[in-house]
Design an enzyme around this catalytic site. Structure first.
Site, PDB file in Angstrom:
ATOM      1  N   LYS A 100      -5.372 -10.036   3.242  1.00  0.00           N
ATOM      2  CA  LYS A 100      -3.938  -9.909   3.483  1.00  0.00           C
ATOM      3  C   LYS A 100      -3.369 -11.052   4.342  1.00  0.00           C
ATOM      4  O   LYS A 100      -2.215 -11.442   4.179  1.00  0.00           O
ATOM      5  CB  LYS A 100      -3.632  -8.570   4.163  1.00  0.00           C
ATOM      6  CG  LYS A 100      -3.984  -7.347   3.346  1.00  0.00           C
ATOM      7  CD  LYS A 100      -2.896  -7.031   2.378  1.00  0.00           C
ATOM      8  CE  LYS A 100      -3.111  -5.794   1.512  1.00  0.00           C
ATOM      9  NZ  LYS A 100      -4.177  -4.878   1.757  1.00  0.00           N
ATOM     10  N   GLU A 152       5.793  -3.254   4.820  1.00  0.00           N
ATOM     11  CA  GLU A 152       5.266  -1.919   4.529  1.00  0.00           C
ATOM     12  C   GLU A 152       3.748  -2.004   4.602  1.00  0.00           C
ATOM     13  O   GLU A 152       3.185  -3.087   4.448  1.00  0.00           O
ATOM     14  CB  GLU A 152       5.695  -1.483   3.124  1.00  0.00           C
ATOM     15  CG  GLU A 152       4.804  -1.967   1.975  1.00  0.00           C
ATOM     16  CD  GLU A 152       4.743  -3.485   1.804  1.00  0.00           C
ATOM     17  OE1 GLU A 152       5.678  -4.177   2.238  1.00  0.00           O
ATOM     18  OE2 GLU A 152       3.734  -3.976   1.242  1.00  0.00           O
ATOM     19  N   SER A 191     -12.746  -7.844  -0.758  1.00  0.00           N
ATOM     20  CA  SER A 191     -11.402  -8.034  -0.195  1.00  0.00           C
ATOM     21  C   SER A 191     -11.295  -7.726   1.296  1.00  0.00           C
ATOM     22  O   SER A 191     -10.426  -8.270   1.973  1.00  0.00           O
ATOM     23  CB  SER A 191     -10.388  -7.189  -0.965  1.00  0.00           C
ATOM     24  OG  SER A 191     -10.780  -5.829  -0.983  1.00  0.00           O
TER      25      SER A 191
HETATM   26  C1  LIG Z   1      -4.587  -3.813   0.825  1.00  0.00           C
HETATM   27  C2  LIG Z   1      -5.971  -3.950   0.393  1.00  0.00           C
HETATM   28  C3  LIG Z   1      -6.319  -3.935  -0.978  1.00  0.00           C
HETATM   29  C4  LIG Z   1      -5.345  -3.645  -2.070  1.00  0.00           C
HETATM   30  O1  LIG Z   1      -4.292  -4.542  -2.177  1.00  0.00           O
HETATM   31  P1  LIG Z   1      -4.203  -5.616  -3.358  1.00  0.00           P
HETATM   32  O2  LIG Z   1      -2.833  -6.142  -3.233  1.00  0.00           O
HETATM   33  O3  LIG Z   1      -4.446  -4.880  -4.634  1.00  0.00           O
HETATM   34  O4  LIG Z   1      -5.242  -6.626  -3.104  1.00  0.00           O
HETATM   35  C5  LIG Z   1      -7.631  -4.180  -1.312  1.00  0.00           C
HETATM   36  N1  LIG Z   1      -8.569  -4.389  -0.367  1.00  0.00           N
HETATM   37  C6  LIG Z   1      -8.275  -4.372   0.950  1.00  0.00           C
HETATM   38  C7  LIG Z   1      -9.362  -4.595   1.931  1.00  0.00           C
HETATM   39  C8  LIG Z   1      -6.977  -4.167   1.369  1.00  0.00           C
HETATM   40  O5  LIG Z   1      -6.694  -4.150   2.672  1.00  0.00           O
END
Ligand SMILES: *Cc1c(COP(=O)(O)O)cnc(C)c1O
Length: 403
Positions: A96, A118, A384
């Site tokens: 993020k 948000e 992620s």
């Molecule tokens: C917010 C989040 C996601 C999902 O958001 P995307 O916009 O689909 O990437 C995935 N993994 C983590 C660790 C997140 O914090």
């Protein structure tokens, strides 16, 4: 993101559409805000001064490039050469921050004094509060009341960082409701406020802006694979999809390389055939959500169906328009993983590689069990985020499993 001029048949067109999806279905009162952004975002983000500051912060503040790690024990188990793109090692614990750094620099350039956002899992809220502290801008984060309870450590982090957290009490009290509140705020504060959207959702140009800022993920992957594999692309890229920003970033530079299979993993919740799911492509239909035409889960008369996922970051009833296009065109492979499959995949990564993944990322890992790989295939799973924020949920499942 050095290639500002490159157009892929999967990127947005001049009208803000990906195939049939996207656009800006906004109330008239939001028009000046969105127009200002649309008129300026490309010029600003590809300017030399922006690039210098953005790249500098990604390197020294976020810790990029994030490693591309060859997970040997995981590879052995699933019979492919599996790499993990370690977005979990970024400052604040997820991908993020790539987007919030870019957007706060854009907001400053536009002369904005106040930032709103948000958040679902709280990761985007933390990433936004972080860059607001860094740049000394006022920060208000909208968050569903349910998410405030299940992601408490992140709420505390935002407060420590100086943000104001506002509870969204309508609907399912989760991400979609927080987004509605943020849009309402933006309408009421058009001049001094920039809305930092956390995924490839919302009105054009947000999906394109966020995808470009996150495209650093696949940009680095190309370089890292060139070094490790002697070619700059893998056979498969796997990423989880909530709104779809980490997936968009991981896919971005491979969209036109049809040799690369793009696998998007949605949250099935209790199962795609139950009413507790967030698997949008399996259960959704075309409609408009948060000012964008895309796929979403809705009733026959267009009421949004409340989603469910164990992971707050995937608990969203739609997907970004780029993913709706990748799904409809067949370019992307869309699958899903249940709560249970994902928790199991999360535990497995702990035991095999010593890495506790975010529950969102665990959905991407759960695909490994379902896939049929050939022995020498190169697979990149976009990790992620890290699992610190999810410890309470993991431990609850762990205790249940031992009963
Ligand atoms: C917010 C989040 C996601 C999902 O958001 P995307 O916009 O689909 O990437 C995935 N993994 C983590 C660790 C997140 O914090």
């Amino acid at each position: 993101m050095s290639d500002s001029g490159t157009q892929s048949k999967y990127s947005v067109n001049k009208r803000g559409f990906y195939g049939d999806f996207g656009g800006a279905y906004i109330p008239e009162m939001l028009y000046p805000n969105v127009k200002e952004l649309e008129d300026n975002y490309l010029r600003i983000i590809y300017s030399e001064s922006f690039q210098k500051e953005f790249r500098g912060l990604l390197k020294d503040y976020v810790g990029r490039p994030s490693p591309l790690y060859h997970a040997k024990r995981l590879s052995e188990k699933y019979g492919a050469k599996i790499y993990l793109k370690r977005e979990d090692l970024n400052h604040t614990g997820a991908h993020k921050i790539n987007n919030t750094i870019g957007q706060i620099l854009l907001a400053k350039e536009l002369g904005k004094k106040r930032i709103i956002a948000e958040t679902g899992a709280g990761q985007h809220g933390v990433a936004t509060a972080t860059v607001c502290a860094l740049m000394n801008l006022e920060c208000v984060v909208y968050m569903g009341a349910v998410d405030i309870l299940r992601q408490e450590p992140n709420v505390k982090r935002m407060l420590m960082l100086g943000a104001k957290v506002v509870s969204a009490e309508s609907g399912s009290k989760t991400l979609k409701d927080a987004t509605n509140e943020a849009i309402r705020d933006w309408i009421n504060n058009p001049v001094d406020t920039h809305y930092i959207i956390g995924s490839v959702v919302g009105p054009h140009p947000y999906p394109d802006l966020v995808a470009r800022l996150q495209s650093v993920i696949s940009e680095e992957m190309m370089e890292q694979l060139q070094e490790k594999e002697g070619r700059n692309y893998p056979d498969v890229v796997v990423a989880c999809v909530g709104g779809g920003s980490n997936a968009a970033g991981a896919f971005y530079h491979y969209l036109d390389n049809e040799k690369v299979q793009l696998v998007a993993v949605e949250a099935a919740g209790h199962g795609v055939d139950t009413d507790k799911t967030a698997a949008t492509t399996a259960r959704g239909s075309e409609g408009v959500i948060h000012a964008s035409k895309t796929l979403l889960m809705q009733t026959e008369d267009g009421q949004i169906v409340e989603p469910h996922s164990i992971s707050a970051g995937l608990d969203y009833p739609g997907i970004g328009p780029i993913h709706a296009h990748l799904f409809k065109s067949g370019r992307g492979t869309f699958v899903s993983a249940t709560d249970e499959e994902s928790v199991a995949a999360g535990f497995e990564l702990c035991r095999l590689e010593g890495i506790i993944p975010a529950l969102e990322s665990a959905h991407a890992l759960a695909y490994l069990k379902k896939a049929k790989f050939k022995k020498d295939q190169v697979v990149v799973v976009n990790l992620s985020g890290r699992g610190d924020k999810d410890l309470a949920t993991y431990i609850k499942w762990f205790d249940e499993m031992r009963k």
